[in-house]
Scaffold this active site. Sequence first.
Site, mmCIF file in Angstrom:
data_model
loop_
_atom_site.group_PDB
_atom_site.id
_atom_site.type_symbol
_atom_site.label_atom_id
_atom_site.label_comp_id
_atom_site.label_asym_id
_atom_site.label_seq_id
_atom_site.Cartn_x
_atom_site.Cartn_y
_atom_site.Cartn_z
ATOM 1 N N SER A 295 -14.924 44.548 76.655
ATOM 2 C CA SER A 295 -15.227 43.714 77.815
ATOM 3 C C SER A 295 -16.720 43.746 78.076
ATOM 4 C CB SER A 295 -14.496 44.228 79.058
ATOM 5 O OG SER A 295 -15.196 45.296 79.674
ATOM 6 N N ASP A 296 -17.205 42.780 78.846
ATOM 7 C CA ASP A 296 -18.556 42.880 79.373
ATOM 8 C C ASP A 296 -18.486 43.674 80.675
ATOM 9 O OD1 ASP A 296 -21.282 42.579 79.715
ATOM 10 O OD2 ASP A 296 -21.284 40.437 79.285
ATOM 11 N N TRP A 297 -19.632 43.870 81.278
ATOM 12 C CA TRP A 297 -19.830 44.759 82.421
ATOM 13 C C TRP A 297 -18.862 44.461 83.569
ATOM 14 C CZ3 TRP A 297 -23.139 48.870 82.831
ATOM 15 C CH2 TRP A 297 -23.438 49.344 84.118
#
Length: 730
Positions: A289-291
């Site tokens: 995932s991204d942040w």
Amino acid sequence: MVAQQNDQIIEHKVQTLLSQMTLEEKIGQMTQIDFSVVAAADGQTLDNPVDVAKLENAVLKYHVGSILNTTNTPDYKPPYIEKWRLITQTIRNTAAKTRLKIPIIYGIDAIHGANYTYNATLFPQAINMAASFNPELSFKEGEITAREVKASGLDWNFYPVMDIGRQPLWPRLWETYGEDVYLTSVMGSEYIKGHQGDDFGQPTKAPTCLKHYVGYSYPLNGKDRTPAWIGERALREYFLPSFAAGVKAGAPTVMVNSGEVDGIPGHANYQYLTTILRGELGFKGFTISDWEDIIRLYTRDKVAASPKEAVKIAVLAGVDMSMVPFDFSFYQLLLELAQSGEVPLARIDEAVARILKVKLQSGLFDPPPEPLAVAGNFATADAQAVSRQAAAESVILAKNAGATLPLAKHSSVLVTGPTANLLSVLNGGWTLTWQGDNERLYPQDKQTLLAAIRQKSSGKVSFVGGQAFNDEIDVDAAVAAAAEHDYIILAIGEKPYTETYGNIDSLELDKNQLKLGQALLATGKPVILVYFGGRPRIITELAEQASAVVLGFLPGMEAGPALADILYGDVNPSGKLPITYPRHTNDIVNYDHKPIEKFDVNDYRPLYPFGHGLSYTSFKTSGLHLSKASYAQGETIELAVYVKNTGTRTGKEAVLVYLNDVAASVTRPNKQLKAFKKLELQPGEEQLLNFKLEPEALSFIGLDMKRIIEPGDFKIMVGDEVAQFNLRQN
């Protein structure tokens, strides 16, 4: 055969580990936390800022599989390499205490070199690397970055960005290789090959990560992390191919689109993450995932009714690892979901197997006794020379009226403008800090544009400007100083930024910069306009009156001397635009536009077109010819063209080959880049270049959303040359 045997050995090890792991240990592997979770409260000032008790809690209790980022997010200073090596060795030692001794993989955004290690070799940003049209430089950048990342004790690089940069407002445009599919595919693939080699488990190699799959770069309103609306044909024609190229080049990890496409957040999109990425593109690695984007399915996107449902949606859609990042909520929620059967154990095993495989491939289970030696592998003179070459080859001479450039070294020059005497504006975001805007942290031994001009010139050099980007420059003082000089170098552009902090409401240049430029142009002195920034701000009013225009964009830490070399003629410019530079704020038309976009009153009239770039010499193409006038479907198109240096200086030229499908069942672009080569020629020297276009180059997404090749007439364009051929029906 050897590769197959290695794969079988790794697969056996993965399955053996899986059979021994508890559910808690498996879910821990899917959890990535920010370094701040294990950092000492005063870690910024400590030699080793790891809080051992916090680290043991994360690793021994929650079994985390990955850590990212640098110390004390977000108010950090970049660690020196010695500190990095202490940090990562402490983490390795702690992981070695676990029951199964599964190593942690440490991820970092090393997007233009090891930019979170102080004094690392920092390259031009991706938009500049693309402007070089030199794949060999992209390969070398990957090679050097991997070496310096590994020397820092780090394991995994969140790069390259394979998004296509077709929305100039987007604040991450400069992280892309520009607006063209083929150019992005080539430059990104070469970076991956340099970074990983044939075995990214080798001491000087490291795994890469494709970002940000898919459609993130095309927000309708231009602002970061806002919706994109992309039809399936456009998705397959423009946005998927570069990711397919990255998968083919061997990237073992993929980071997920932080926004949404057609109403489906990237982290909830099973069609993209599983059906297409794995089923069609054949990706075998793991997704991350991204942040904080899994919880945002609940807090922001409102597709989940609770944090637990957000985790369920993301994992079942195909997200293998969660960049949580500040707590263990993902671990706790996924554990509950697995225990209740809402997330099948088979899906957990699938994700963990992918993560373990990459860790094994990366050599993390059998690390060398010491991290890669610093000497000879970090910030070497050779590496910095490559960065300087990349900077020089990425700078675009857009205008040179009356051969204003190059300057004589004895000429007197006034240097002014907000970007003239700062290193941060040459580098942009992801440099030492996230936003790259802390000028005080930049190495004092590197040269700004002003410093490099002063060193290069033997004439009078004066400066009128401020100490920071936003300092208002005294226009009257600049005008008065101009009267005492032969030339004015006006350095304009943007301050550093990335992600949502770089959102803007207009591409217009700041009024203060326009005011300064107008006043200096009114003096009648020749003005050399130098632009630094991550996207094409509107400079039309100034550029049309300036004697010369140099587009620097974000050419990196060695850019000052590289720019001075070009301004004074020690280096002949060879960069070409990897994007269309718009003339007006709202006139956004890409180079590969459709016929309807240049018809009737519609037009393609940029300030500077894709592929534009001047030289201090001149080049001429001639004799473009194909191996035959008619080809059968499935045949390779072979063509050749002569390129001659018709000027008086040695120079490099990127020769671009475009294709046009004259008539098709789906409207085709007026032209598309299909091949390019860069070569250096002496004055009067001529060379024959040969190109091959594989059948795939003639394909497009047809009416049924399948990639097809239709018979008919095609045009090949190189320079001013045009050749035609017919593709026969089989």
